[in-house]
Design an enzyme around this catalytic site. Structure first.
Site, PDB file in Angstrom:
ATOM      1  N   ALA A 123       2.436   1.637  14.898  1.00 43.18           N
ATOM      2  CA  ALA A 123       3.267   1.861  16.087  1.00 43.18           C
ATOM      3  C   ALA A 123       2.679   2.992  16.943  1.00 43.18           C
ATOM      4  O   ALA A 123       2.486   2.838  18.153  1.00 43.18           O
ATOM      5  CB  ALA A 123       4.700   2.182  15.670  1.00 43.18           C
TER       6      ALA A 123
ATOM      7  N   ALA B 195      -0.495  -1.521   3.833  1.00 46.09           N
ATOM      8  CA  ALA B 195       0.199  -2.821   3.884  1.00 46.09           C
ATOM      9  C   ALA B 195      -0.711  -3.939   3.391  1.00 46.09           C
ATOM     10  O   ALA B 195      -1.867  -4.022   3.789  1.00 46.09           O
ATOM     11  CB  ALA B 195       0.665  -3.107   5.299  1.00 46.09           C
ATOM     12  N   GLN B 196      -0.188  -4.751   2.531  1.00 45.47           N
ATOM     13  CA  GLN B 196      -1.002  -5.830   1.965  1.00 45.47           C
ATOM     14  C   GLN B 196      -0.702  -7.168   2.639  1.00 45.47           C
ATOM     15  O   GLN B 196      -1.565  -7.876   3.102  1.00 45.47           O
ATOM     16  CB  GLN B 196      -0.739  -5.943   0.463  1.00 45.47           C
TER      17      GLN B 196
ATOM     18  N   GLY C   2       1.062  -8.792   5.524  1.00 45.48           N
ATOM     19  CA  GLY C   2       0.548  -9.175   6.825  1.00 45.48           C
ATOM     20  C   GLY C   2       1.564  -9.047   7.935  1.00 45.48           C
ATOM     21  O   GLY C   2       2.486  -8.244   7.852  1.00 45.48           O
TER      22      GLY C   2
ATOM     23  N   GLU D 202       5.901 -15.724   2.395  1.00 49.48           N
ATOM     24  CA  GLU D 202       6.554 -14.638   1.640  1.00 49.48           C
ATOM     25  C   GLU D 202       8.049 -14.916   1.557  1.00 49.48           C
ATOM     26  O   GLU D 202       8.556 -15.816   2.239  1.00 49.48           O
ATOM     27  CB  GLU D 202       6.277 -13.282   2.321  1.00 49.48           C
TER      28      GLU D 202
ATOM     29  N   HIS E  61      11.010  -2.883  -2.916  1.00 48.17           N
ATOM     30  CA  HIS E  61      10.097  -4.018  -3.081  1.00 48.17           C
ATOM     31  C   HIS E  61      10.193  -4.449  -4.536  1.00 48.17           C
ATOM     32  O   HIS E  61      10.087  -3.623  -5.444  1.00 48.17           O
ATOM     33  CB  HIS E  61       8.675  -3.609  -2.727  1.00 48.17           C
TER      34      HIS E  61
ATOM     35  N   HIS F  75      10.680   0.999  -0.823  1.00 44.49           N
ATOM     36  CA  HIS F  75       9.574   0.438  -0.035  1.00 44.49           C
ATOM     37  C   HIS F  75       9.737   0.628   1.465  1.00 44.49           C
ATOM     38  O   HIS F  75       8.785   0.916   2.170  1.00 44.49           O
ATOM     39  CB  HIS F  75       9.476  -1.048  -0.369  1.00 44.49           C
TER      40      HIS F  75
ATOM     41  N   ARG G 184      15.317  -6.190   5.634  1.00 44.76           N
ATOM     42  CA  ARG G 184      14.194  -6.661   6.451  1.00 44.76           C
ATOM     43  C   ARG G 184      13.516  -7.888   5.853  1.00 44.76           C
ATOM     44  O   ARG G 184      13.260  -7.945   4.644  1.00 44.76           O
ATOM     45  CB  ARG G 184      13.154  -5.544   6.586  1.00 44.76           C
TER      46      ARG G 184
END
Ligand code: SIN
Length: 522
Positions: A14, A44-45, A47, A114, A231, A338, A373
């Site tokens: 951001a 971040a893995q 995407g 996901e 997570h 997370h 989220r």
């Protein structure tokens, strides 16, 4: 004093994206408390979610986001984000970000799946997506003459004048043991989240909620801090500090099993391993507590070694480091803190209730994530709001700088005792973990509140009479975050999304935000 049109605090997706946009016609000071790369983005893995496939639609991405958010998302904001996603993704690609393409068709992206997504729509760079994005953005920022980067510059507090206008920030320069005033017409908080408030987290050490805490102290409205996302699958290994096993592994067919080898997610959701994250994390928590076990297994042994090495090179290598061959061994995993779905309340353009102060990314509460989220919507939110903040802030560029003559920071950097309160640091994180985690109760919240009140008072007194150090800045911020979580959680008399309280197990018919620091101006 250091003066620029923009002061951007934070160097994840951001902050860096906003800096690049703002620098087209303005001067930018970009400050970050450690190195530029130290952010959650870099780790971040999974995407970035974006509708790219002809069988997918904006409507479905919106719907998946709303379902995951458990009735609390702002539909209008979600629609805007989803429809602006392709344009923002193209900007990243034009800057040089390389997303993985299909093996048999180099014209199309390899879209991942996901939890909570009804379609494959996650653009990724193998399992190192954040690393790729962060590196490309940093490269572009470093060659931009209008951006001055200040590494190892933790912000301590915002400067707010009597008219509720943000005029900059006080920033600690540890090398010189000095507090510098950064003045700007536009201040943007892009400091990431606060998962270091918890004992176990997937986040890097920098995630101490600095942006949210500074905004709160400055009087900004803070929303929905009770919605802390855990997570479901972090590697269970004492040496592997905070290593995530991406949800994309479940997207490729991994199964969650108890220590005895039984699959259990079918008891909790028809979507099984691909249910939204709150459901999966709660299911694991329940399985562990019922069986008094420390971890569950994630089993992806159904896939070939060559597939795993190509799709998940980073996870594959990390597991091997700890003696786990994911092609034939199951991976021990536990949930860990997370992502903060709540944060500084912003409007559709990233404005807070303090004039000239914007917030974006995980620091903010935009209404997009609601009570939980959807996976891979966070990097997307970061780039969408960088664009929105940029366009909106152009309006303030013609204004004059505030008069800062009468402002000097009330705390000093030069006092002698620079003790680091390790006991308090540990206590906050343990209290949050034990009493403010996946399953809450009134009793746990009361216990947490009592402890956090004492810690808050001790730490704030200590901050006033001790030397300023980066550790003390962070300690003051994480106790503020723990306080915001418990106060928000106590206000919510229901269970919704990530907030589950056994004393109010039902969801109320009307979804409402929890707002702290309410002001009528917003
Ligand atoms: C993951 O790779 O599982 C993390 C993605 C996310 O947090 O959205």
């Amino acid at each position: 004093m250091i003066k620029s049109d923009y002061l951007i605090i934070g160097s994840g997706i951001a902050g860096l994206s906003l800096a690049l946009k703002a620098a087209q016609n303005s001067t930018v000071s970009l400050i970050t408390k450690k190195k530029l790369f130290d952010s959650s983005t870099g780790k971040a893995q999974g995407g970035i979610a974006c509708v790219m496939d002809k069988h997918d639609s904006f409507k479905e991405h919106v719907q998946d986001t709303l379902v995951s958010g458990a009735g609390l998302c702002n539909k209008n904001m979600v629609k805007k984000m989803v429809s602006e996603a392709p344009a923002r993704l193209n900007e990243l690609i034009n800057l040089g970000v390389k997303f993985t393409k299909k093996e048999n068709n180099q014209d199309e992206f390899d879209l991942g799946l996901e939890g909570g997504h009804s379609k494959r729509r996650i653009l990724h760079a193998a399992d190192l997506t954040g690393n790729e994005i962060e590196n490309v953005l940093i490269k572009n920022v470093l060659k931009n003459k209008n951006i001055t980067v200040f590494e190892n510059h933790p912000a301590i507090d915002l400067i707010i004048n009597k008219d509720n206008i943000c005029a900059g920030a006080y920033v600690f320069i540890s090398k010189k043991n000095y507090i510098e005033t950064f003045q700007a017409k536009i201040v943007a908080l892009a400091c990431g989240g606060a998962s270091k408030t918890y004992l176990y987290t997937s986040n890097p050490d920098v995630a101490t909620g600095d942006g949210i805490a500074m905004a709160y102290r400055a009087g900004a409205a803070i929303a929905n801090m009770e919605f802390v996302q855990f997570h479901p699958t972090c590697l269970y290994n004492k040496e592997a500090k905070s290593f995530l096993i991406s949800e994309a592994v479940r997207g490729e067919g991994a199964i969650l099993r108890s220590k005895g080898g039984n699959q259990f997610m079918d008891k909790y959701s028809t979507k099984k391993e691909l249910a939204p994250r709150d459901i999966v994390a709660r299911a694991i928590d329940r399985e562990l507590k019922t069986r008094r076990e420390d971890y569950v297994y994630l089993d992806i042994t159904s896939k070939s070694r060559s597939f795993l090495m190509k799709r998940f090179p980073n996870i594959y290598a990390k597991c091997l480091e700890y003696g786990i061959d994911m092609a034939k061994d199951m991976i021990p995993v536990i949930p860990a803190a997370h992502f903060f779905c709540g944060g500084v309340k912003i409007d559709v353009n990233g404005r807070t209730n303090i004039k000239n102060l914007y917030a974006l990314g995980e620091t903010s509460y935009s209404g997009i994530h609601g009570a939980n989220r959807l996976a891979s919507n966070s990097l997307l939110e970061g780039i969408v709001y960088a664009d929105r903040v940029y366009n909106d802030s152009l309006y303030y560029l013609n204004e004059k700088y505030c008069n800062l003559k009468d402002f000097s920071y009330k705390y000093k950097s030069s006092k002698k005792n620079a003790l680091i309160y390790m006991q308090e640091w540990e206590e906050i994180r343990r209290t949050s973990w034990n009493y403010l985690s996946i399953v809450r109760s009134n009793e746990k919240l009361i216990k947490a509140k009592k402890r956090i009140d004492i810690l808050k008072s001790e730490i704030n007194t200590f901050f006033e009479c001790s030397s300023i150090t980066i550790e003390n800045i962070e300690l003051r911020n994480i106790v503020c975050i723990a306080d915001l979580i418990v106060n928000s959680a106590m206000q919510r008399k229901e269970s919704r999304g990530l907030h589950y309280n056994i004393d109010y197990p039902k969801m109320l018919p009307t979804a409402k935000d929890t707002i702290l620091n309410i002001r009528d101006t917003f």
